[in-house]
Scaffold this active site. Sequence first.
Site, PDB file in Angstrom:
ATOM      1  CE  LYS A  90      -2.012   7.171  -0.362  1.00 50.64           C
ATOM      2  NZ  LYS A  90      -3.280   7.746  -0.917  1.00 50.64           N
ATOM      3  CE1 TYR A 136      -3.272   2.994   1.179  1.00 51.70           C
ATOM      4  CE2 TYR A 136      -1.584   3.374   2.852  1.00 51.70           C
ATOM      5  CZ  TYR A 136      -2.713   3.794   2.169  1.00 51.70           C
ATOM      6  OH  TYR A 136      -3.280   5.012   2.469  1.00 51.70           O
TER       7      TYR A 136
END
Length: 345
Positions: A148, A144
């Site tokens: 990002k 994740y």
Amino acid sequence: MATRIRPSTKRCAVIGGSGFLGRHLVERLVEKGFSVTVFDITQSYELPGVTFHQGDLCDKQALITALKDVSLVFHCASPAPASDDRALFQRVNIEGTHTVVEACQEVGVQKLVLTSSASVVFEGTDIKNGKEDLPYAKRPIDYYTETKIQQEKIVLEACSKKKGFFTVAIRPHGIFGPRDPQLVPILVDMARRGKMKFIIGDGSNLVDFTYVENVVHGHILAAEHLKQDSPLCGKAYHITNDEPILFWDFMSKVLVSLGYDAPRYHLPYMLVYGIALLLWLLTLLLGPLVTIKPIFTPMRVALAGTHHYYSCAQAKQDMGYQPLVGLQEAISRTVTSYMHLRKEA
């Protein structure tokens, strides 16, 4: 040649406006007199003054339709960090963000405000009063976060004063508040299963938790100050409650307020981290044969046992940011909204 209609400064779009942060942002924008377009894969509510467009983030034509006559876009769409769907992270955070930037540029959007994450600089070791000049994590704590980082780069590198397209990234940390589908529900679920008895480490690690209203406030301030001569252009800003708190004190306050016992027993940090790392390696090796979902992952252990809090000095200087809701009041409001999860219930 057709005359180009200048987008209204009171028309904006929130991509991911059906999510936790997105909905709070939409509600505040409406209160401030904006006409809001929400673009999301689902529609979870209705609100006067809000137009909904359901669509795929990677569908540029659908985005172009939704962003017509819009001057300001907030990009909040992202899968939950707890998900283990790497393909989804790749599709939404990277491919989808490329599409958002292209659609914004094609329809003449002037401002793009991205919801990033303070975790883009976190590698699982202590960060104390971290500033925005910290380098991106070379070893992100999960996939994740890896996506990002790429997402933030895509948006900030697209900033062009020459073309009149201004971008900024907001990096909140530990968002919580009413309607949060993650922190409080997961905490209560673990307490009910007897998984919140232990403190990882000595319990002295300070972290940031940020009330959702303050995150929304930071986004709107960024949008208001983002212009041709602004220092915000192409920059990232930390937005927190500016009140670091002991990680386990925060957890205890929420649990005790809902009738559950606070964690009491200490476990050595390196022991728990080592076990979590071993389990993570086993999931990689045995993944094709059996599904294993360990409660303690290296990421969760690092978040629970290290210092990670950030400076808001730059946001205060460049956009006049100050938290609207103090931490104790924020915890009280959040707990009150989750009374249906009390132990007695």
